[in-house]
Design an enzyme around this catalytic site. Structure first.
Site, PDB file in Angstrom:
ATOM      1  N   GLY A  31       0.811  -1.219   0.000  1.00  0.00           N
ATOM      2  CA  GLY A  31       0.000   0.000   0.000  1.00  0.00           C
ATOM      3  C   GLY A  31       0.838   1.259   0.000  1.00  0.00           C
ATOM      4  N   ASN A  32       0.180   2.397   0.367  1.00  0.00           N
ATOM      5  CA  ASN A  32       0.789   3.729   0.262  1.00  0.00           C
ATOM      6  C   ASN A  32       1.337   3.907  -1.160  1.00  0.00           C
ATOM      7  OD1 ASN A  32       3.456   5.721   1.368  1.00  0.00           O
ATOM      8  ND2 ASN A  32       1.320   6.257   1.576  1.00  0.00           N
ATOM      9  N   LEU A  33       0.431   3.702  -2.108  1.00  0.00           N
ATOM     10  CA  LEU A  33       0.832   3.564  -3.510  1.00  0.00           C
ATOM     11  C   LEU A  33       1.351   4.880  -4.100  1.00  0.00           C
ATOM     12  CD1 LEU A  33      -2.148   1.329  -4.720  1.00  0.00           C
ATOM     13  CD2 LEU A  33       0.068   0.624  -3.772  1.00  0.00           C
ATOM     14  N   HIS A  37       4.397   2.034  -7.967  1.00  0.00           N
ATOM     15  CA  HIS A  37       3.406   0.944  -7.934  1.00  0.00           C
ATOM     16  C   HIS A  37       2.483   1.014  -9.146  1.00  0.00           C
ATOM     17  CE1 HIS A  37       4.090   1.549  -3.452  1.00  0.00           C
ATOM     18  NE2 HIS A  37       4.355   0.270  -3.589  1.00  0.00           N
ATOM     19  N   GLY A 149       8.847  -4.246  -8.534  1.00  0.00           N
ATOM     20  CA  GLY A 149       9.738  -3.146  -8.900  1.00  0.00           C
ATOM     21  C   GLY A 149      11.199  -3.563  -8.785  1.00  0.00           C
ATOM     22  N   GLU A 150      12.005  -3.066  -9.725  1.00  0.00           N
ATOM     23  CA  GLU A 150      13.452  -3.313  -9.634  1.00  0.00           C
ATOM     24  C   GLU A 150      14.087  -2.472  -8.527  1.00  0.00           C
ATOM     25  OE1 GLU A 150      15.027  -2.678 -13.552  1.00  0.00           O
ATOM     26  OE2 GLU A 150      14.411  -4.682 -14.207  1.00  0.00           O
TER      27      GLU A 150
END
Ligand code: PAF
Length: 282
Positions: A31-33, A37, A149-150
């Protein structure tokens, strides 16, 4: 967008999608996008018929002195962003759903080797928590494709190893890091920084670029490059955890013959731990 808050409802939804011949793309998050994201969601939508995002702040991957309680929870804003991005569903499991017998009685998954170095050494138990929750989420969602994500490159390689070693029928996609215009990698933890700290934090990307161009110009003393960058960033006010140049698959120190390297960085700005990385293909 469907909001799914139990495992039976999730299974029903996924079965319906699969009965209709849809491929399922999955974006696990805490979350806390932010835009990082949302880029994963975009990539999933481009690749799959249906996209589901999970939001679960996983207690198993936080150490005793880490920011589990303070970790930002912004569920209403997150849902609005996912609707705007066109996600088909969001899965919001509870801690009880995830760990019905409690954390200490929980069966766990551990990926040896790569989980034990760098972030794994600085945050004991962290990758066990990540591997366990990702394994559980994959079993629940049964996605065809999953997107990470990288930015958390070591995590991505831990998950790739987990999927390979346990023969899981999921294709893992790494998505390049989303950065602020200053070069600072987007992260939920940037919210802990003041504007001044954020400006200083952008030096991390500059330091990594400097190392990358030195290596590409033929510099082979990697230890010296690491030490110079540490000294420069410490002078700017960071506390060093590590700056290392490693083999991108094993996370062992890079060798002359390695063709895929990654510069990995973990530094503290005040009490906030920031990580970043930059890959080098040669
Ligand atoms: O990268 C994250 O947000 C988390 O580590 C993950 C993969 C969702 C597991 O909790």
């Amino acid at each position: 967008m469907k909001v799914v808050d139990s495992i039976p409802l999730l299974r029903e939804l996924i079965s319906e999608w699969k009965r209709n011949g849809c491929t399922v793309g999955f974006v696990p998050t805490m979350g806390n996008l932010h835009n990082g994201h949302l880029k994963l969601v975009k990539r999933a939508k481009a690749h799959c018929d249906k996209v589901i995002v999970s939001i679960f702040v996983n207690p198993m991957q936080f150490g005793a002195n880490e920011d589990l309680d303070a970790y930002p929870r912004t569920i209403d804003q997150d849902k609005a962003k996912l609707i705007a991005e066109g996600a088909d569903a969001v899965f919001l499991p509870s801690v009880k759903d995830m760990y019905p017998a409690g954390l200490s009685a929980q069966t766990f998954v551990e990926v040896p080797g790569i989980s034990e170095v760098l972030c794994g050494a600085s945050r004991p138990g962290h990758f066990r928590g990540v591997a366990t929750v990702v394994c559980k989420l994959f079993n629940m969602v049964q996605p065809d494709d999953a997107f990470f994500g990288e930015k958390d490159f070591q995590q991505l390689q831990v998950i790739r190893t987990l999927v390979r070693d346990l023969s899981m029928p999921v294709t893992v996609h790494g998505v390049p890091t989303e950065r602020e215009s200053s070069g600072l990698a987007m992260s939920s933890r940037n919210g802990y920084l003041t504007d001044k700290e954020k400006a200083t934090a952008s030096l991390i990307y500059q330091a990594m670029q400097k190392i990358k161009s030195a290596i590409e110009s033929g510099e082979s003393d990697l230890n010296a490059l690491e030490s110079t960058a540490i000294a420069e960033l410490e002078r700017a006010g960071f506390k060093n955890d590590y700056i290392k140049i490693v083999n991108a698959d094993t996370f062992m120190p890079a060798k002359v013959e390695d063709s895929h390297l990654v510069i990995v960085v973990a530094l503290f700005m005040g009490t906030t731990r920031l990580i970043d990385n930059l890959q080098i293909h040669r």
